[in-house]
Design an enzyme around this catalytic site. Sequence first.
Site: not given
Ligand code: SAH
Length: 396
Positions: A202, A207, A214, A300, A340
């Site tokens: 993605q 990220y 972190r 997040d 975000c």
């Molecule tokens: N905190 C993570 C980034 C999160 S990005 C990091 O630091 O790497 C947001 C994530 O939410 C993505 O992986 C996406 O697949 C997930 N996502 C999107 N919609 C969602 C939903 N309705 N339920 C669960 N996960 C979801």
Amino acid sequence: MEPTVVLRPGRDKSVRRWHPWIFSGGVAEVRGNPGPGDTVRVVSAQGEALGAGAYSPDSQLRVRMWTFDPDTVIDELFVARRVVESAQRRQRMYADSDSVRLVFSEADGVPGVIADRYGEFVVVQLGSAGAERWRDVVADALMSIEGVGCVYERSDIDAREREGLSARTGVLRGDTPPAETIIGERIDGRAYRFAVGFTEGQKTGFYLDQRHARAAIARVAAGRRVLNAFSYTGAFSVIAAANGAASVTSLDSSGPALVGARRNAEINDVEVGEQIEGDAFAELRTLRDRARSYDLILLDPPKLAQTEAQVDRAARAYKDLNLLAAKLLAPGGILMTFSCSGGMSPDLFQKVVAGAALDARRNLRIIGRLDQPGDHPVPLSFPEAAYLKGLVLEAE
Ligand code: SAH
């Protein structure tokens, strides 16, 4: 003569304050028939020269300013210099990491261009007609940076549609990248490694903007039962596990993201913990119904408001999530909650979370804020660049 965009009376105000966006409603007249991405001179209704920008005929965001100096020429040298200078500003920013955002669009004076460095690889997104127009110059400039062996394009973002551009991905310069590259980040002297599959993942694959989070997680995870909701490839989960979390649960709707989280656990030699694949809105309810309880919850979600118009609906979704999280939080627990969505102000986000806490009958105190790091800078003249908001909340 270069094509010229004449503004409506009064619509020069924001440009004079170095704000880089001119919307279609601010344009009185377009002279010289510019094409997509062409450089246009921008003049006020009175004919005063204000600078130059990139023309986007298919977008509401009609002109993105390159410069506010009417005498500056926009050519290959100009664009290349902007890219290289931005990358140079990042060079000494993070000694503890081989990965960094090199170019952050308007915030670095290169509208539409985002470039993330993962070790020797640079992943670039071209999100506007102006960026598209200078694709080769941007690619060459990024390739010229010391240590860079490949420039890979991931221009498959929604923003391109609004610009009338189709998706493009693939190698721009250098060698074909492997399916996975491993990046390194040190937090408080301890090394972490993350697998980044930027040809498939993605955004540009990792990220980078959650660097502060972190570090914050590493410092509080010890002994806590952790719930990482919207875990993606488990960066937060790995850090929590490596720092002595009592347990870690990762929740994401994406199967491949959870596979990535298992991979990241493996390369960091930590337990992957429980994984839940499903919709967070439903799964958090299930966890609540099962009376589960956590001492550290990480929330997040992806950008829930894509545009200003969606902020109201998004606010309800953020409230729902934070209400469930507040209920799942053990006494003395910590909730790190993020938004975000650029369209949602820090004020509004805080109000939404406050409403959620109240509905959950939980007294939560802000003990920290986690905003975007310095490789995602915010020019004072362009506050729109600030999009990531995080609250660190402690429960009574
Ligand atoms: N905190 C993570 C980034 C999160 S990005 C990091 O630091 O790497 C947001 C994530 O939410 C993505 O992986 C996406 O697949 C997930 N996502 C999107 N919609 C969602 C939903 N309705 N339920 C669960 N996960 C979801």
